[in-house]
Design an enzyme around this catalytic site. Structure first.
Site, PDB file in Angstrom:
ATOM      1  N   PHE A 103     -36.145   8.053   9.504  1.00  9.87           N
ATOM      2  CA  PHE A 103     -36.232   6.621   9.739  1.00  9.87           C
ATOM      3  C   PHE A 103     -35.164   5.888   8.920  1.00  9.87           C
ATOM      4  O   PHE A 103     -35.035   6.112   7.717  1.00  9.87           O
ATOM      5  CB  PHE A 103     -37.628   6.127   9.351  1.00  9.87           C
ATOM      6  CG  PHE A 103     -37.878   4.669   9.609  1.00  9.87           C
ATOM      7  CD1 PHE A 103     -38.196   4.224  10.882  1.00  9.87           C
ATOM      8  CD2 PHE A 103     -37.803   3.745   8.583  1.00  9.87           C
ATOM      9  CE1 PHE A 103     -38.436   2.882  11.126  1.00  9.87           C
ATOM     10  CE2 PHE A 103     -38.039   2.405   8.815  1.00  9.87           C
ATOM     11  CZ  PHE A 103     -38.362   1.972  10.089  1.00  9.87           C
ATOM     12  N   ASN A 196     -44.355   2.200   2.998  1.00 11.49           N
ATOM     13  CA  ASN A 196     -43.848   1.647   4.257  1.00 11.49           C
ATOM     14  C   ASN A 196     -44.215   2.652   5.347  1.00 11.49           C
ATOM     15  O   ASN A 196     -43.427   3.534   5.682  1.00 11.49           O
ATOM     16  CB  ASN A 196     -42.335   1.441   4.192  1.00 11.49           C
ATOM     17  CG  ASN A 196     -41.780   0.881   5.491  1.00 11.49           C
ATOM     18  OD1 ASN A 196     -42.516   0.319   6.302  1.00 11.49           O
ATOM     19  ND2 ASN A 196     -40.489   1.051   5.706  1.00 11.49           N
ATOM     20  N   PRO A 197     -45.427   2.538   5.901  1.00 10.24           N
ATOM     21  CA  PRO A 197     -45.928   3.544   6.836  1.00 10.24           C
ATOM     22  C   PRO A 197     -45.480   3.265   8.271  1.00 10.24           C
ATOM     23  O   PRO A 197     -44.932   2.196   8.567  1.00 10.24           O
ATOM     24  CB  PRO A 197     -47.444   3.355   6.720  1.00 10.24           C
ATOM     25  CG  PRO A 197     -47.569   1.857   6.540  1.00 10.24           C
ATOM     26  CD  PRO A 197     -46.382   1.449   5.689  1.00 10.24           C
TER      27      PRO A 197
END
Length: 289
Positions: A103, A196-197
């Site tokens: 990510f 920060n899922p």
């Protein structure tokens, strides 16, 4: 020898930079890139190996540089993430290695990291859940002296980037683990937990850069986007010492839901909702009772 190669007795063919940039901006804009001017300038600076602020001083490109620039612009127009083309993503004071399968950290997450940095102190233990590239964990280690940071990630690909980025930070410990595991980091007591899922609700339309390049399990968080956030709140409550701080990023549709989950847990006080710089709900914070 390539006729475009530099030679001490031959003038090097050079192309003016301004028309090349203008063409690139138009191509990126037509492809729907959100920031065509910025992206074109960053790609040009990357090719020229100079800071973006020095482009005006550069003035021109060699023929081989212009060819490389055109290739990169064409790839960006196909919506390959800018950070993948550059090989790095900027986050606060860091340049993080990124690529397919991990990510890409977003600027809005800098706000959560900054909130944590303001509350961390020398001697603290800090835990970063869903660490990815290590953006949050490494920013804490970079900006707060004498803290121990645990960066937790489960994806093998993300772990490879995380370990690479963390190599320069001896007090950052990379932990392979599932943040929904109730026994994660058993016995540890932290003064700060950040996360920060994945939180985008399933089925939400996202840009091609996200849909085609960010790993889906780092983006989407179930039907309501809260599948990971719910267990993470419980894990954070267990990890935190009394008085410790917790911060978690969430979707802009979760401005009420996540603070409500924190209050419902019963182990947190000072629950606070925070907006990002555009005024959208972005993260929630709380303190362990």
């Amino acid at each position: 020898m390539d006729p475009d190669d530099e030679h001490p007795w031959r003038p090097v063919a050079r192309a003016p930079l301004s028309p090349a940039l203008a063409t690139a901006v138009a191509e990126l804009a037509a492809a729907g890139v959100a920031s065509p001017r910025v992206d074109a300038e960053l790609l040009a600076a990357h090719v020229l190996e100079i800071p973006r602020g020095r482009l005006l001083l550069a003035g021109s490109m060699r023929a081989d540089e212009l060819r490389r620039f055109r290739v990169l612009v064409a790839e960006r127009a196909r919506r390959i993430p800018l950070q993948h083309l550059l090989g790095t993503a900027a986050f606060r004071h860091l340049e993080l290695s990124v690529g397919d399968g991990v990510f890409v950290p977003r600027p809005e997450t800098e706000l959560l990291a900054g909130w944590g940095i303001a509350r961390a102190h020398a001697g603290d233990v800090v835990v970063d859940l869903c660490s990815g590239t290590g953006a949050i964990a490494l920013s804490l280690a970079d900006e707060v002296k004498d803290i121990d940071v645990y960066a937790v990630e489960r994806s093998p690909v993300a772990l490879s980037f995380l370990r690479r980025n963390a190599a320069a930070f001896p007090r950052v410990r990379v932990v392979e683990g599932d943040v929904t595991d109730p026994g994660l980091l058993a016995g540890l007591r932290a003064g700060l937990v950040l996360c920060n899922p994945p939180y985008v609700p399933d089925g939400t339309a996202v840009p091609p850069e996200v849909a085609e390049h960010d790993p889906a399990d780092a983006v989407f968080g179930g039907a309501d986007g809260l599948d990971v956030i719910r267990p993470v709140i419980a894990v954070a409550a267990r990890l935190l010492r009394a008085g410790g701080y917790f911060g978690i990023e969430h979707d802009d549709a979760h401005g009420s839901a996540v603070p409500a989950l924190l209050r419902a847990d019963g182990r947190f006080t000072e629950v606070t909702a925070h907006d990002d710089l555009t005024g959208r709900p972005r993260f929630a914070t709380a303190r362990r009772t």
